[in-house]
Design an enzyme around this catalytic site. Structure first.
Site, PDB file in Angstrom:
ATOM      1  N   GLY A 194       0.856  -1.176   0.000  1.00 31.84           N
ATOM      2  CA  GLY A 194       0.000   0.000   0.000  1.00 31.84           C
ATOM      3  C   GLY A 194       0.891   1.224   0.000  1.00 31.84           C
ATOM      4  CB  SER A 195       3.050   2.444  -1.736  1.00 28.46           C
ATOM      5  OG  SER A 195       2.701   1.733  -2.924  1.00 28.46           O
TER       6      SER A 195
END
EC number: 4.1.1.65
Length: 225
Positions: A194-195
């Site tokens: 997740g980024s």
């Protein structure tokens, strides 16, 4: 998106970074299911579920990048969460003049491989250890763990792409080095789990995307040089 394309996206082969996770998940699943005890069999079921998640998360679909030396492509799949004028990262030594920055947030359901936005030479890389705030927040670009790359185009102009770790991301992978020649659309890294990626355009270049728009890494055109 057609049904066939949807299946191809879900069933795409995984990135090599998935290997240790898939190995651990499969071993846990197999050993757990082979034992007669209820608890270990439950652990085995969790192992199968974890393996399935990793196959989905690390998927690396084939992409066909549009042709043209003047195109800036999205570095990642996801949703544009910000289009704003800001100064480039100080560590990349690109000056203080504000340029357009396009921020793309990747949820855990998006493809997480990162692709080069342009062709050129990696002229500088700057890694920063930091916090793990929600990557969709604007302050994540300054406080979160991140990896900054400066790309020098053949005509001398410069562009930056930044990999930013998110709330549950704990590892940024970057497969290129300073001085390396890169091509638009090719893989250069990955962030788990997740980024966000930021692209800083050269001075005078205006983005063609809007906040809320969905990006396809290596295919969506962000701007024209």
């Amino acid at each position: 998106m057609s049904l066939i394309k949807s299946f191809k996206l879900v069933l795409a082969p995984p990135h090599r970074a998935a290997t240790p996770f898939l190995t651990a998940g499969l071993l846990t699943a197999i050993l757990g299911r082979l034992t007669p005890w209820r608890l270990t069999r439950a652990v085995g079921t969790v192992g199968f579920a974890f393996t399935g998640f990793c196959l989905y998360f690390f998927r690396n679909p084939r992409r066909t990048s549009p042709q043209g030396d003047n195109l800036v492509l999205s570095s990642a799949d996801g949703r544009v969460t910000g289009v704003s004028l800001v100064a480039p990262p100080a560590a990349l030594e690109m000056g203080n003049t504000p340029v357009w920055r396009v921020s793309t947030f990747l949820s855990v359901l998006d493809v997480h491989v990162n692709r080069m936005p342009v062709s050129g030479t990696v002229s500088k890389i700057a890694y920063h250890a930091g916090r793990f705030l929600n990557a969709s927040l604007d302050k994540a670009s300054e406080h979160n763990e991140r990896n900054e790359l400066r790309i020098t185009l053949d005509d001398g102009r410069q562009l930056a792409v930044v990999q930013i770790a998110g709330l549950i991301a704990r590892r940024i992978l970057c497969d290129v080095q300073e001085g390396e020649r890169v091509k638009a659309g090719e893989l250069f890294g990955l962030i788990r789990f997740g980024s966000r990626t930021d692209i800083y355009l050269p001075p005078g270049i205006t983005p063609e995307v809007l906040e809320g728009q969905t990006m396809i890494g290596g295919e969506t055109i962000i701007a024209r040089l």
